[in-house]
Design a protein around this motif. Structure first.
Motif, short mmCIF file in Angstrom:
data_model
loop_
_atom_site.label_atom_id
_atom_site.label_comp_id
_atom_site.label_asym_id
_atom_site.label_seq_id
_atom_site.Cartn_x
_atom_site.Cartn_y
_atom_site.Cartn_z
N SER A 38 2.53 4.54 -2.30
CA SER A 38 1.34 3.88 -1.79
C SER A 38 1.44 3.84 -0.27
O SER A 38 2.44 3.37 0.28
CB SER A 38 1.24 2.46 -2.34
OG SER A 38 0.12 1.77 -1.77
N THR A 39 0.41 4.34 0.42
CA THR A 39 0.51 4.48 1.87
C THR A 39 -0.70 3.89 2.60
O THR A 39 -1.80 3.81 2.06
CB THR A 39 0.64 5.97 2.27
OG1 THR A 39 -0.54 6.67 1.84
CG2 THR A 39 1.85 6.60 1.63
N VAL A 40 -0.43 3.49 3.83
CA VAL A 40 -1.46 2.93 4.70
C VAL A 40 -1.34 3.58 6.08
O VAL A 40 -0.23 3.74 6.60
CB VAL A 40 -1.30 1.40 4.85
CG1 VAL A 40 -2.38 0.82 5.76
CG2 VAL A 40 -1.33 0.70 3.50
N SER A 41 -2.45 3.99 6.66
CA SER A 41 -2.53 4.41 8.05
C SER A 41 -1.43 5.40 8.46
O SER A 41 -1.40 6.52 8.00
CB SER A 41 -2.52 3.15 8.94
OG SER A 41 -2.89 3.46 10.26
N GLY A 42 -0.50 4.98 9.33
CA GLY A 42 0.57 5.87 9.76
C GLY A 42 1.41 6.38 8.60
O GLY A 42 1.86 7.52 8.60
N GLY A 43 1.62 5.53 7.60
CA GLY A 43 2.33 5.96 6.40
C GLY A 43 1.58 7.04 5.66
O GLY A 43 2.18 7.97 5.10
N TRP A 194 -12.48 1.63 6.66
CA TRP A 194 -11.63 1.33 7.80
C TRP A 194 -10.16 1.46 7.42
O TRP A 194 -9.81 1.62 6.25
CB TRP A 194 -11.89 -0.10 8.29
CG TRP A 194 -13.30 -0.37 8.70
CD1 TRP A 194 -14.35 -0.70 7.88
CD2 TRP A 194 -13.85 -0.34 10.02
NE1 TRP A 194 -15.48 -0.89 8.61
CE2 TRP A 194 -15.22 -0.67 9.92
CE3 TRP A 194 -13.31 -0.07 11.27
CZ2 TRP A 194 -16.05 -0.75 11.04
CZ3 TRP A 194 -14.13 -0.14 12.39
CH2 TRP A 194 -15.49 -0.48 12.26
N ASP A 195 -9.34 1.32 8.41
CA ASP A 195 -7.88 1.32 8.26
C ASP A 195 -7.46 0.42 7.09
O ASP A 195 -7.89 -0.72 6.98
CB ASP A 195 -7.26 0.81 9.56
CG ASP A 195 -5.75 0.99 9.63
OD1 ASP A 195 -5.07 0.64 8.66
OD2 ASP A 195 -5.28 1.49 10.66
N GLY A 196 -6.59 0.95 6.21
CA GLY A 196 -6.11 0.17 5.09
C GLY A 196 -5.36 -1.07 5.50
O GLY A 196 -5.25 -2.03 4.73
N GLY A 197 -4.86 -1.09 6.74
CA GLY A 197 -4.11 -2.24 7.22
C GLY A 197 -4.96 -3.48 7.43
O GLY A 197 -4.43 -4.58 7.49
N VAL A 198 -6.27 -3.31 7.52
CA VAL A 198 -7.15 -4.48 7.64
C VAL A 198 -7.06 -5.33 6.38
O VAL A 198 -7.11 -6.56 6.44
CB VAL A 198 -8.61 -4.03 7.89
CG1 VAL A 198 -9.55 -5.23 7.89
CG2 VAL A 198 -8.71 -3.27 9.22
N TYR A 199 -6.91 -4.67 5.25
CA TYR A 199 -6.82 -5.38 3.96
C TYR A 199 -5.38 -5.69 3.59
O TYR A 199 -5.05 -6.81 3.20
CB TYR A 199 -7.48 -4.53 2.87
CG TYR A 199 -7.56 -5.22 1.52
CD1 TYR A 199 -8.67 -5.99 1.20
CD2 TYR A 199 -6.54 -5.09 0.58
CE1 TYR A 199 -8.76 -6.63 -0.04
CE2 TYR A 199 -6.62 -5.72 -0.65
CZ TYR A 199 -7.73 -6.48 -0.96
OH TYR A 199 -7.80 -7.11 -2.18
N ASP A 200 -4.50 -4.70 3.69
CA ASP A 200 -3.09 -4.87 3.32
C ASP A 200 -2.26 -3.80 4.01
O ASP A 200 -2.21 -2.67 3.54
CB ASP A 200 -2.93 -4.78 1.80
CG ASP A 200 -1.47 -4.77 1.36
OD1 ASP A 200 -0.60 -5.14 2.17
OD2 ASP A 200 -1.19 -4.38 0.20
N ASN A 201 -1.62 -4.15 5.12
CA ASN A 201 -0.88 -3.15 5.89
C ASN A 201 0.40 -2.69 5.20
O ASN A 201 1.00 -1.70 5.61
CB ASN A 201 -0.54 -3.68 7.28
CG ASN A 201 -0.19 -2.57 8.25
OD1 ASN A 201 -0.90 -1.57 8.35
ND2 ASN A 201 0.91 -2.71 8.97
#
Length: 350
Positions: A38-43, A194-201
């Motif tokens: 499971s990845t977010v943004s930079g990940g 938007w960036d997934g980090g807004v919800y759960d980074n």
């Protein structure tokens, strides 16, 4: 063993930190044990590069160390994704409008990410997290489905492009802006992602449910957190909206991480949490395990760790010395945490 791993957001800093974490897992021949990611943004961007450089399949530990990692490093230190994005924004007249879709275009032209979800193998399952403005929920791109539970989902995913999902996951508010996505299912109205980090980074929602624990088809959960360290600062009028977003996301991240760490302590060997900004000695002391006498000379010092933790969240190309330092920190954090909490051998001292 079935391992689930989450790779957080944090721009190119997070991307490289996670490469170091994966290198440590590869040294233990554990990449083959990863069943879900499971990845977010930079990940998400880093995982996209891993797949791209390995013909869109997850690498074995040996493939990662020998072939994939050098190729990814070459791209990161030589290809300036952010500069191309600014160039496209200026010459396509989108300086003050959302640039998320331009990021998807740049990922194709600069990094060469041209695959679709149909190009991926069924395993490991890869979940790419974004945030849907319209529903306010965690929007997931994956080979099994795309969407969120409120908007509804589709299982016909093969033709959707990976670069669109990666751009949505990394579309940081203010700096990039949303990806405008037009689903071909549901009400077929466009959504802004938007960036997934807004919800759960941390990207943990797919694998961990409060009061239920880790999902049944995972034996161990590894959380790699390379998010920006929250620091005090004076008010700047023009940066106030982004600062408020940082405050909110920092609180969410803190709550999620504390819940996870508490769960790992209660459920022995259920998982571990790798956090940027901690030296090996800090981690080993917190774990209350003996510190090898030769560790002092072989690990990064506090100043180097601080430099990594405070490395700017951006998508620029990286100097080789910075790449090596950030990756080494990811490796050392993983090494010390695996040793301190799960009993793995400490490889940094060898």
């Amino acid at each position: 063993m079935k391992i689930g791993i989450t790779l957080s957001g944090g721009g190119v800093r997070a991307l490289i930190f996670h490469l170091g974490v994966l290198k440590r897992l590869a040294d233990e021949n554990l990449l083959e044990e990863i069943s879900q990611i499971s990845t977010v943004s930079g990940g998400s961007l880093g995982t996209g590069l891993i797949y791209k450089t390995n013909n869109y399949k997850w690498p074995s530990s040996n493939e990662y160390l020998v072939d994939v990692l050098p190729k990814v490093k070459d791209i990161i230190i030589n290809k300036n994704l952010q500069r191309r994005l600014i160039f496209l924004s200026i010459f396509q007249g989108k300086i003050v409008r959302p640039r998320g879709n331009l990021l998807a275009f740049a990922l194709c032209k600069i990094w060469g990410i041209k695959g679709t979800f149909g190009d991926l193998k069924d395993l490991p399952k890869w979940w790419i997290n974004a945030t849907c403005y319209e529903t306010g929920k965690n929007w997931i791109f994956g080979k099994e489905y795309i969407g969120d539970y409120k908007y509804t989902k589709t299982r016909m995913t093969d033709k959707y492009k990976l670069r669109t999902a990666l751009a949505a996951s990394a579309a940081f508010p203010g700096l990039i802006g949303p990806v405008v996505f037009r689903p071909k299912w549901g009400n077929k109205g466009k959504v802004h992602l938007w960036d997934g980090g807004v919800y759960d980074n941390l990207g943990t929602e797919v694998f961990y449910k409060p009061y239920k624990g880790i999902v049944k088809d995972i034996d161990m959960l590894i959380v790699s957190d390379a998010g920006n360290l929250f620091q005090s600062q004076k008010r700047c009028f023009f940066k106030s909206p982004l600062r408020l977003i940082d405050i909110t996301t920092s609180q969410i991240r803190g709550l999620r991480s504390r819940i996870l760490v508490s769960y790992f302590k209660r459920k022995k060997n259920s998982g571990c949490y790798f956090q940027i900004g901690n030296t090996m000695i800090d981690i080993l002391r917190a774990a209350r395990v003996p510190i090898p006498s030769n560790l002092e000379k072989k690990r990064l010092g506090k100043d180097s760790v601080s430099m990594v933790a405070n490395y700017s969240t951006n998508l620029k190309k990286v100097k080789e010395i910075d790449f090596e330092r950030i990756m080494r920190h990811g490796y050392e954090v993983a090494d010390a945490t695996l040793h301190g909490y799960l009993g793995f051998n400490l490889l940094t001292t060898k």
